[in-house]
Design a protein around this motif. Structure first.
Motif, PDB file in Angstrom:
ATOM      1  N   LYS A   1       0.958  -1.128   0.006  1.00 52.77           N
ATOM      2  CA  LYS A   1      -0.021  -0.006  -0.177  1.00 52.77           C
ATOM      3  C   LYS A   1       0.928   1.006   0.103  1.00 52.77           C
ATOM      4  CE  LYS A   1      -3.511  -2.227   3.043  1.00 52.77           C
ATOM      5  NZ  LYS A   1      -4.434  -2.368   4.083  1.00 52.77           N
ATOM      6  N   VAL A   2       0.502   2.275  -0.839  1.00 49.75           N
ATOM      7  CA  VAL A   2       1.365   3.374  -0.981  1.00 49.75           C
ATOM      8  C   VAL A   2       0.322   4.555  -0.904  1.00 49.75           C
ATOM      9  CG1 VAL A   2       1.068   3.350  -3.461  1.00 49.75           C
ATOM     10  CG2 VAL A   2       3.022   4.359  -2.457  1.00 49.75           C
ATOM     11  N   LEU A   3       1.021   5.677  -0.137  1.00 48.26           N
ATOM     12  CA  LEU A   3       0.582   6.887  -0.129  1.00 48.26           C
ATOM     13  C   LEU A   3       1.236   7.978  -0.809  1.00 48.26           C
ATOM     14  CD1 LEU A   3      -1.407   9.402   0.675  1.00 48.26           C
ATOM     15  CD2 LEU A   3       0.137   9.419   2.839  1.00 48.26           C
ATOM     16  N   VAL A   4       0.761   8.498  -2.171  1.00 44.84           N
ATOM     17  CA  VAL A   4       1.368   9.236  -3.124  1.00 44.84           C
ATOM     18  C   VAL A   4       0.872  10.621  -2.449  1.00 44.84           C
ATOM     19  CG1 VAL A   4       1.399  10.234  -5.468  1.00 44.84           C
ATOM     20  CG2 VAL A   4       1.504   7.890  -4.769  1.00 44.84           C
TER      21      VAL A   4
ATOM     22  N   HIS B   1      -3.126   5.349  -2.513  1.00 41.20           N
ATOM     23  CA  HIS B   1      -3.761   6.408  -1.696  1.00 41.20           C
ATOM     24  C   HIS B   1      -3.335   7.899  -2.322  1.00 41.20           C
ATOM     25  CE1 HIS B   1      -5.780   3.980   1.144  1.00 41.20           C
ATOM     26  NE2 HIS B   1      -4.909   3.173   0.844  1.00 41.20           N
ATOM     27  N   LEU B   2      -4.050   8.786  -2.812  1.00 45.14           N
ATOM     28  CA  LEU B   2      -3.463  10.126  -3.196  1.00 45.14           C
ATOM     29  C   LEU B   2      -4.153  11.296  -2.321  1.00 45.14           C
ATOM     30  CD1 LEU B   2      -1.937  11.585  -5.528  1.00 45.14           C
ATOM     31  CD2 LEU B   2      -4.259  11.499  -6.757  1.00 45.14           C
ATOM     32  N   ALA B   3      -2.898  12.143  -1.992  1.00 43.36           N
ATOM     33  CA  ALA B   3      -3.323  13.261  -1.018  1.00 43.36           C
ATOM     34  C   ALA B   3      -2.885  14.378  -1.623  1.00 43.36           C
ATOM     35  CB  ALA B   3      -2.947  13.150   0.432  1.00 43.36           C
TER      36      ALA B   3
ATOM     37  N   ALA C   1       0.606  19.143   3.576  1.00 39.69           N
ATOM     38  CA  ALA C   1       1.962  18.224   3.754  1.00 39.69           C
ATOM     39  C   ALA C   1       2.738  18.809   4.567  1.00 39.69           C
ATOM     40  CB  ALA C   1       2.370  17.942   2.478  1.00 39.69           C
ATOM     41  N   MET C   2       2.703  20.158   5.037  1.00 37.38           N
ATOM     42  CA  MET C   2       3.428  20.697   6.017  1.00 37.38           C
ATOM     43  C   MET C   2       3.191  20.667   7.224  1.00 37.38           C
ATOM     44  SD  MET C   2       5.840  22.078   4.137  1.00 37.38           S
ATOM     45  CE  MET C   2       6.799  23.139   5.271  1.00 37.38           C
ATOM     46  N   ASP C   3       1.686  19.874   7.585  1.00 34.60           N
ATOM     47  CA  ASP C   3       1.385  19.397   9.003  1.00 34.60           C
ATOM     48  C   ASP C   3       1.751  18.051   9.061  1.00 34.60           C
ATOM     49  OD1 ASP C   3      -0.179  18.840  11.130  1.00 34.60           O
ATOM     50  OD2 ASP C   3      -1.698  20.028  10.448  1.00 34.60           O
ATOM     51  N   VAL C   4       2.841  17.893  10.037  1.00 34.20           N
ATOM     52  CA  VAL C   4       3.409  16.608  10.454  1.00 34.20           C
ATOM     53  C   VAL C   4       2.295  15.767  10.948  1.00 34.20           C
ATOM     54  CG1 VAL C   4       5.537  15.567  11.623  1.00 34.20           C
ATOM     55  CG2 VAL C   4       5.695  17.517  10.300  1.00 34.20           C
ATOM     56  N   ALA C   5       1.816  16.203  11.913  1.00 36.17           N
ATOM     57  CA  ALA C   5       0.873  15.405  12.531  1.00 36.17           C
ATOM     58  C   ALA C   5      -0.368  14.985  11.687  1.00 36.17           C
ATOM     59  CB  ALA C   5       0.142  16.250  13.890  1.00 36.17           C
ATOM     60  N   ALA C   6      -0.862  15.857  11.014  1.00 36.95           N
ATOM     61  CA  ALA C   6      -1.987  15.471   9.983  1.00 36.95           C
ATOM     62  C   ALA C   6      -1.567  14.153   8.840  1.00 36.95           C
ATOM     63  CB  ALA C   6      -2.567  16.469   9.291  1.00 36.95           C
ATOM     64  N   THR C   7      -0.108  14.500   8.353  1.00 40.02           N
ATOM     65  CA  THR C   7       0.172  13.642   7.798  1.00 40.02           C
ATOM     66  C   THR C   7       0.464  12.244   8.124  1.00 40.02           C
ATOM     67  OG1 THR C   7       1.279  15.343   6.285  1.00 40.02           O
ATOM     68  CG2 THR C   7       2.011  13.063   6.062  1.00 40.02           C
ATOM     69  N   ALA C   8       1.102  12.060   9.628  1.00 41.49           N
ATOM     70  CA  ALA C   8       1.228  10.887  10.252  1.00 41.49           C
ATOM     71  C   ALA C   8       0.124  10.038  10.416  1.00 41.49           C
ATOM     72  CB  ALA C   8       1.922  11.295  11.546  1.00 41.49           C
ATOM     73  N   ALA C   9      -1.116  11.178  10.664  1.00 38.81           N
ATOM     74  CA  ALA C   9      -2.689  10.529  11.025  1.00 38.81           C
ATOM     75  C   ALA C   9      -2.994   9.710   9.684  1.00 38.81           C
ATOM     76  CB  ALA C   9      -3.269  11.317  11.672  1.00 38.81           C
ATOM     77  N   LEU C  10      -2.841  10.494   8.765  1.00 42.03           N
ATOM     78  CA  LEU C  10      -3.098   9.804   7.322  1.00 42.03           C
ATOM     79  C   LEU C  10      -2.534   8.650   7.061  1.00 42.03           C
ATOM     80  CD1 LEU C  10      -4.947  10.033   4.972  1.00 42.03           C
ATOM     81  CD2 LEU C  10      -3.568  11.346   3.969  1.00 42.03           C
ATOM     82  N   ILE C  11      -1.114   8.567   7.402  1.00 47.11           N
ATOM     83  CA  ILE C  11      -0.597   7.455   7.050  1.00 47.11           C
ATOM     84  C   ILE C  11      -0.889   6.263   8.141  1.00 47.11           C
ATOM     85  CG2 ILE C  11       1.816   6.157   7.439  1.00 47.11           C
ATOM     86  CD1 ILE C  11       3.094   9.025   6.738  1.00 47.11           C
ATOM     87  N   ARG C  12      -1.280   6.341   9.128  1.00 45.48           N
ATOM     88  CA  ARG C  12      -1.844   5.254   9.601  1.00 45.48           C
ATOM     89  C   ARG C  12      -2.944   4.929   9.535  1.00 45.48           C
ATOM     90  NH1 ARG C  12       0.292   8.958  14.145  1.00 45.48           N
ATOM     91  NH2 ARG C  12       2.270   8.348  14.906  1.00 45.48           N
TER      92      ARG C  12
ATOM     93  N   LEU D   1       4.635   2.952   2.581  1.00 44.01           N
ATOM     94  CA  LEU D   1       5.574   3.702   1.712  1.00 44.01           C
ATOM     95  C   LEU D   1       4.870   5.080   1.432  1.00 44.01           C
ATOM     96  CD1 LEU D   1       8.316   4.332   0.160  1.00 44.01           C
ATOM     97  CD2 LEU D   1       7.132   3.358  -1.959  1.00 44.01           C
ATOM     98  N   VAL D   2       5.547   6.146   1.640  1.00 44.83           N
ATOM     99  CA  VAL D   2       5.086   7.419   1.269  1.00 44.83           C
ATOM    100  C   VAL D   2       5.827   7.917  -0.127  1.00 44.83           C
ATOM    101  CG1 VAL D   2       4.835   9.945   1.801  1.00 44.83           C
ATOM    102  CG2 VAL D   2       4.104   8.306   3.343  1.00 44.83           C
ATOM    103  N   VAL D   3       5.069   8.309  -1.111  1.00 41.65           N
ATOM    104  CA  VAL D   3       5.961   8.737  -2.549  1.00 41.65           C
ATOM    105  C   VAL D   3       5.452  10.286  -2.277  1.00 41.65           C
ATOM    106  CG1 VAL D   3       6.051   8.596  -4.772  1.00 41.65           C
ATOM    107  CG2 VAL D   3       5.616   6.474  -3.552  1.00 41.65           C
ATOM    108  N   ASN D   4       6.699  11.023  -2.306  1.00 41.15           N
ATOM    109  CA  ASN D   4       6.764  12.639  -2.096  1.00 41.15           C
ATOM    110  C   ASN D   4       6.638  13.244  -3.253  1.00 41.15           C
ATOM    111  OD1 ASN D   4       6.860  15.217  -1.704  1.00 41.15           O
ATOM    112  ND2 ASN D   4       8.689  15.169  -0.516  1.00 41.15           N
ATOM    113  N   LEU D   5       5.602  13.532  -4.054  1.00 41.09           N
ATOM    114  CA  LEU D   5       5.504  14.316  -5.403  1.00 41.09           C
ATOM    115  C   LEU D   5       5.191  15.566  -5.374  1.00 41.09           C
ATOM    116  CD1 LEU D   5       4.389  11.174  -7.689  1.00 41.09           C
ATOM    117  CD2 LEU D   5       6.921  12.013  -7.184  1.00 41.09           C
ATOM    118  N   ALA D   6       5.272  16.072  -4.169  1.00 42.28           N
ATOM    119  CA  ALA D   6       4.829  17.408  -3.797  1.00 42.28           C
ATOM    120  C   ALA D   6       6.135  18.365  -4.239  1.00 42.28           C
ATOM    121  CB  ALA D   6       4.550  17.558  -2.206  1.00 42.28           C
ATOM    122  N   LEU D   7       6.122  19.515  -3.764  1.00 39.56           N
ATOM    123  CA  LEU D   7       7.158  20.444  -4.009  1.00 39.56           C
ATOM    124  C   LEU D   7       8.212  20.263  -2.973  1.00 39.56           C
ATOM    125  CD1 LEU D   7       4.967  23.855  -3.861  1.00 39.56           C
ATOM    126  CD2 LEU D   7       6.111  22.898  -5.828  1.00 39.56           C
ATOM    127  N   PRO D   8       9.475  20.537  -3.304  1.00 41.46           N
ATOM    128  CA  PRO D   8      10.742  20.270  -2.629  1.00 41.46           C
ATOM    129  C   PRO D   8      10.617  20.603  -1.185  1.00 41.46           C
ATOM    130  CG  PRO D   8      11.179  21.544  -4.653  1.00 41.46           C
ATOM    131  CD  PRO D   8       9.806  20.896  -4.563  1.00 41.46           C
TER     132      PRO D   8
END
Length: 403
Positions: free
Chosen positions: A3-6, A31-33, A62-73, A79-86
């Motif tokens: 399972k992957v989160l893009v 999953h796409l966010a 994506a700058m909200d670490v807690a929100a991103t970690a919650a979505l991952i869980r 695996l998180v594939v980061n195709l956002a801004l650097p």
């Protein structure tokens, strides 16, 4: 299998998600966010129409670490594939550490308020990922990414070391517009207007932006003017291949593109320093991005081909003396659009992102820590390039690069 989160919903993300959906034996759930959920929904609808695969979508800062970690869980991805801004790389790496999952991106971190990109910020995460037993893969696009794997493949199969390395990136496509960037305008223009740097004899040599121009006859494209630039893989390749005496990066631009960028720079539109406009603080480059064509919308308009690869010189493995090899891919804009609705520039980044993610999910690249592409075994990745739309060729040249 995995399972992957893009994260991110631009042109590269669209390509990567399409290609993941075409490989359900590897990507069991996608999953796409993105900050704008409607963009994710649009990509998911296209993927469903082309492949029949359903993709779950989410709105996410994506700058909200807690929100991103919650979505991952919540999604249960590995695996998180980061195709956002650097700018968002470090926050997403923090979220992966918090949630206990692996990480992959296509471009190294750069601060939003400074035109500076280097690997030091992400390399500083080495001990954290190693201690957590997690893998972080940096730069699985084309350049950086495939060009770094090309160099490693040459070292594994053709050369005992690399003395000189030139990375050549040519986009021979034409979209019929007076001025448009090949990828995110903000990132593209920041790269183009930055001073050029290359690695030579153990140090960085700097020159003014776009001041070194060389014509080159690119396979499948023809002769184009290429310009010496700085690109992040020069830092990692020279670090991880200390025998390299000289490493350079070249990219092609037409005269019209150069003229437009020069004028925009001269009038301050490429600046990243805030200015007041009608009582509102704006960043000129970010405003410029909003009025320029969206690269993700150019697929239907673009014809022609890209040619990206490495010219590497070093001692031959067979003991026959110094050899020079040119390894490259040719990609057709119209063929990319027919397959996934994208132009070739996004395709040549999105496909390697999928293949890099596959290496993690398949267990080929799982050593704990933070790794650049040239540090990883290249063979299965190279084999997947041939099978998934980016076939490569390698030819021996008569002599080292003469430019």
């Amino acid at each position: 299998m995995g399972k992957v989160l893009v994260v991110g919903a631009g042109g590269v993300s669209s390509v990567a998600v399409h290609k993941m959906a075409m490989n359900p034996e590897i990507f069991s759930e996608i999953h796409l966010a993105s900050r704008t959920k409607s963009k994710c929904d649009d990509i998911a609808a296209e993927v469903k129409k082309r492949t029949g695969v359903a993709i779950a979508t989410y709105g996410l800062d994506a700058m909200d670490v807690a929100a991103t970690a919650a979505l991952i869980r919540e999604t249960g991805v590995s695996l998180v594939v980061n195709l956002a801004l650097p700018y968002q790389d470090l926050a997403l790496m923090d979220a992966c550490l918090e949630a206990g999952v692996n990480y992959l991106d296509t471009a190294n971190y750069e601060p939003e308020d400074e035109a500076k990109f280097e690997y030091s910020w992400q390399w500083a995460y080495q001990d954290k990922f190693k201690a957590a037993g997690l893998t972080a893969i940096l730069g699985s696009g084309f350049d950086p990414g495939v060009t770094s794997v090309f160099a490693t493949w040459l070292k594994k199969h053709k050369l005992d070391g690399i003395r000189q390395l030139d990375i050549l990136d040519c986009n021979g496509g034409d979209n019929g517009l007076p001025f448009a960037t090949n990828f995110n305008p903000e990132i593209n223009i920041r790269e183009v207007t930055a001073p050029a740097r290359h690695w030579e004899n153990g140090q960085w040599v700097e020159s003014p932006a776009m001041s070194t121009k060389v014509p080159f006859d690119f396979p499948g494209v023809g002769e184009k003017n290429m310009y010496l630039m700085y690109h992040e893989e020069l830092e990692s390749l020279s670090t991880h291949n200390p025998e390299i005496e000289r490493a350079r990066f070249w990219m092609t631009f037409g005269d019209a593109y150069i003229n437009h960028v020069t004028v925009l720079e001269n009038v301050g539109m490429t600046s990243i320093q805030p200015v007041m406009h009608n009582g509102v603080e704006i960043i000129p480059l970010q405003f410029l991005k909003t009025v320029l064509p969206n690269p993700g919308d150019l697929g239907a308009k673009t014809v022609g081909k890209t040619c990206i690869g490495d010219i590497a010189t070093g001692p031959a493995k067979d003991g026959s003396g110094e050899k020079t090899f040119y390894i490259y891919n040719i990609c057709d804009h119209e063929e990319c659009y027919a397959e996934v609705g994208s132009q070739a520039v996004a395709y040549t980044t999105g496909v390697p992102a999928m293949i890099g993610a596959a290496q993690v999910l398949l267990g080929n690249w799982t050593a704990p820590g933070v790794w650049n592409m040239e540090q990883l075994d290249p063979d299965h990745y190279m084999e997947m390039l041939n099978r998934h739309g980016l076939p490569w060729q390698v030819v021996e040249l008569d002599a080292p690069a003469a430019f």
